[in-house]
Design an enzyme around this catalytic site. Structure first.
Site, PDB file in Angstrom:
ATOM      1  N   LYS A  42     -93.039 126.193 -11.008  1.00 29.64           N
ATOM      2  CA  LYS A  42     -93.144 127.538 -10.434  1.00 29.64           C
ATOM      3  C   LYS A  42     -92.021 128.388 -11.012  1.00 29.64           C
ATOM      4  O   LYS A  42     -90.885 128.334 -10.545  1.00 29.64           O
ATOM      5  CB  LYS A  42     -93.034 127.521  -8.915  1.00 29.64           C
ATOM      6  CG  LYS A  42     -93.352 128.898  -8.287  1.00 29.64           C
ATOM      7  CD  LYS A  42     -93.023 128.948  -6.808  1.00 29.64           C
ATOM      8  CE  LYS A  42     -91.608 129.381  -6.565  1.00 29.64           C
ATOM      9  NZ  LYS A  42     -91.332 130.792  -6.982  1.00 29.64           N
ATOM     10  N   SER A  89     -80.512 129.717  -5.433  1.00 28.06           N
ATOM     11  CA  SER A  89     -79.429 129.950  -4.486  1.00 28.06           C
ATOM     12  C   SER A  89     -79.010 128.673  -3.780  1.00 28.06           C
ATOM     13  O   SER A  89     -79.796 127.725  -3.634  1.00 28.06           O
ATOM     14  CB  SER A  89     -79.857 130.985  -3.441  1.00 28.06           C
ATOM     15  OG  SER A  89     -80.821 130.427  -2.554  1.00 28.06           O
ATOM     16  N   GLU A 128     -79.197 123.142  -9.454  1.00 26.36           N
ATOM     17  CA  GLU A 128     -78.126 124.017  -9.944  1.00 26.36           C
ATOM     18  C   GLU A 128     -78.147 125.269  -9.090  1.00 26.36           C
ATOM     19  O   GLU A 128     -79.106 126.025  -9.095  1.00 26.36           O
ATOM     20  CB  GLU A 128     -78.314 124.380 -11.410  1.00 26.36           C
ATOM     21  CG  GLU A 128     -77.101 125.155 -11.928  1.00 26.36           C
ATOM     22  CD  GLU A 128     -77.298 125.761 -13.291  1.00 26.36           C
ATOM     23  OE1 GLU A 128     -77.370 127.008 -13.371  1.00 26.36           O
ATOM     24  OE2 GLU A 128     -77.385 125.007 -14.268  1.00 26.36           O
ATOM     25  N   LEU A 129     -77.028 125.502  -8.393  1.00 28.02           N
ATOM     26  CA  LEU A 129     -77.005 126.522  -7.345  1.00 28.02           C
ATOM     27  C   LEU A 129     -75.997 127.628  -7.681  1.00 28.02           C
ATOM     28  O   LEU A 129     -75.767 127.920  -8.835  1.00 28.02           O
ATOM     29  CB  LEU A 129     -76.721 125.846  -6.007  1.00 28.02           C
ATOM     30  CG  LEU A 129     -77.636 124.643  -5.697  1.00 28.02           C
ATOM     31  CD1 LEU A 129     -77.242 123.969  -4.399  1.00 28.02           C
ATOM     32  CD2 LEU A 129     -79.099 125.061  -5.688  1.00 28.02           C
ATOM     33  N   CYS A 133     -75.504 132.264 -14.035  1.00 33.84           N
ATOM     34  CA  CYS A 133     -74.905 131.329 -13.082  1.00 33.84           C
ATOM     35  C   CYS A 133     -73.499 130.904 -13.500  1.00 33.84           C
ATOM     36  O   CYS A 133     -72.677 130.577 -12.647  1.00 33.84           O
ATOM     37  CB  CYS A 133     -75.803 130.107 -12.923  1.00 33.84           C
ATOM     38  SG  CYS A 133     -76.166 129.245 -14.472  1.00 33.84           S
TER      39      CYS A 133
END
Length: 532
Positions: free
Chosen positions: A196, A248, A269-270, A303
């Site tokens: 997605k 997030s 991975e935030l 990021c």
């Protein structure tokens, strides 16, 4: 009020979509979405201008279920495909991406609003990733002999099997890198992928899907769905054998919880609030230029970009002057060529976040040495590269991720204080250290709580070192991209141990007591012989 804004002559007014993005071509990309023929539609807008860009079908939970059903059938044949054949497909994909790079650049700029320079790095990133996993997967995935429990008697082999069908949820900020790189490793490991991409930048992801199929990947091995997480997120999680998510921290926590409930693995991975440290022996001009390259690529929507900048007191004034001067020279605007330094933000919500953070800081006493305001005269989502000082803990952006072209500058007295300040955030994704002494810079870097730390570079050195792992500590996530970790996470490790001649239990005519003594003596001999 913000002060010392760049003069209008610094900026370039934008234009519409490039001629290459014809309605027919965009519609062709949209047909690759796994959705019913009569699906509802969603319209995306071009950040540069706000004009409609794409009309995409929206996938339903039932569409997701069907995609997984097709993927499971296709994955069995794909897993049986020799690594040598998978390698050929990835190397053909590598060549196709480079051959059609201008299409990718136009799409990324149109969907995301970034500059052509920033978009071009995504093309290079995908080429590197494709080549790396094509040529190194066998080293990581082929069966390996391991030391057995009993020397000569235990034949032990480590094997790696694909997880099955991997869900990849990719973000809008790096629409090619984040869409394709995670899929590449999962596919090379023998998995199928249901992905997605963020709706705003789905065209770029669908473009990469088309090239992979052109390279020879069977159609159902990699599929894409489009829709809101609140609608199809549950189906993506409930059917996944592994979850790869970039986004997030709040969403990552929920995904980690859901993955734990299902007992499947997840790589996340935030967020980040990344720090740069300029040591007292740093080359001021190089460090100032490095700070520009650390803070403002992709309008700060990166990021691993820097939002906190700590400068030694002894060089602070000279550094800040050099940094501000370079920032004010940046050209902001919209152009489908390499003439622009800083592009647009991508979504209205991101512009709202950036504006709210800066306005809150300035209202509470922060000083804007450069930037500090939106530029609606250039387009609906442009915001000036912004440098703030006098930022205090009561300001929202002090410890919350802004994800825009905004950096706060602080000073420190000694290295211990700099490291303490850099490590004061719950995040730990990326950091940057600048020093005139490489060994000193590396020593400081090793003390910073971040998954990647760059010395005399912003983020590209670590990101581009694809043979090494990349990922976050603390609230910045779990798991790693790149290197061995980046592909082995998509596999199930299996140990096959064949015991020959004699096992661990005593032979028929040997008493358990005698056998225990024999084994104890053997342990002593092996230790004395240096056997590992």
């Amino acid at each position: 009020m913000a002060t010392d804004h760049a003069t209008p002559s610094t900026f370039t007014r934008g234009s519409g979509l490039p001629a290459s993005l014809t309605p027919a071509w965009i519609e062709q990309l949209a047909t690759r979405v796994a959705a019913a023929p009569d699906a509802a539609r969603v319209t995306t807008n071009a950040p540069y201008t706000g004009i409609p860009l794409a009309d995409l079908p929206v996938s339903t939970p039932a569409d997701v279920e069907e995609a997984f059903g097709r993927a499971r059938v296709a994955q069995k044949a794909w897993a049986a495909t020799p690594l040598s054949e998978r390698k050929k497909i990835l190397l053909r994909f590598h060549d196709l991406v480079l051959a059609h790079k201008d299409e990718a650049l136009d799409l990324m700029q149109a969907e995301n609003g970034k500059t052509r320079r920033d978009a071009s790095l995504e093309v290079i990133d995908i080429a590197i990733t494709s080549r790396y996993y094509a040529r190194n997967a066998a080293k990581y995935l082929s069966p390996k002999r391991r030391r057995g429990a009993m020397p000569l008697l235990t034949h032990t082999t480590e094997r790696h099997h694909p997880k099955g069908v991997v869900t990849v949820i990719s973000p809008w900020n790096y629409p090619l890198s984040m869409a394709a790189s995670d899929a590449i490793a999962a596919l090379m490991a023998g998995n199928a992928v249901v992905q997605k991409p963020d709706t705003q930048t789905a065209l770029t992801a669908l473009w990469s899907l088309g090239l992979m199929r052109e390279a020879g990947l069977p159609a159902d091995v990699w599929q894409m769905v489009v829709g809101r997480g609140s609608s199809i997120g549950g189906a993506l999680m409930d059917n996944a054998d592994y979850m790869m998510f970039t986004g997030s921290t709040a969403s990552g926590r929920q995904i980690a919880s859901d993955a734990g409930r299902r007992l499947i693995g997840a790589s996340l991975e935030l967020g980040g609030k990344n720090a740069m440290i300029a040591l007292d022996d740093a080359d001021i001009d190089k460090a100032a230029e490095g700070a520009v390259n650390a803070c403002f690529p992709s309008a700060g929507q990166l990021c691993v970009s820097i939002e906190r900048l700590y400068v030694a007191e002894s060089i602070r004034d000279k550094f800040v002057a050099a940094f501000v001067a370079r920032t004010k020279k940046l050209k902001i605007g919209a152009a489908y060529d390499y003439s622009i330094d800083v592009g647009s933000l991508t979504t209205p919500s991101q512009l709202c976040t950036v504006t709210t953070h800066v306005d809150d800081a300035v209202a509470k006493g922060a000083t804007a040495l450069a930037g500090g305001k939106a530029r609606p005269d250039l387009g609906p989502l442009f915001y000036e590269p912004t440098i703030l000082t006098d930022v205090t803990p009561d300001m929202t952006l002090y410890d919350h991720e802004t994800f825009g072209p905004v950096v706060s500058v602080y000073s420190y007295r000694d290295v211990d204080e700099a490291i303490e300040l850099a490590n004061s955030s719950p995040y730990g994704l990326n950091a940057s250290v600048w020093s005139g002494n490489g060994a000193r810079g590396r020593a400081v870097a090793a003390r910073v709580h971040a998954g990647t730390v760059n010395v005399n570079e912003a983020f590209a050195a670590a990101w581009g070192s694809i043979d090494a792992p990349m990922g976050g500590m603390g609230d910045s996530g779990l798991g790693r991209r790149h290197g061995a970790d980046g592909i082995l996470k998509y596999t199930e490790a299996q140990t096959v141990a064949h015991q020959r001649i004699q096992g661990f239990y005593p032979p028929t005519r040997v008493s358990p007591e005698t056998w225990a003594a024999i084994l104890t003596g053997a342990m002593k001999v092996l230790k004395a012989a240096g056997v590992r």
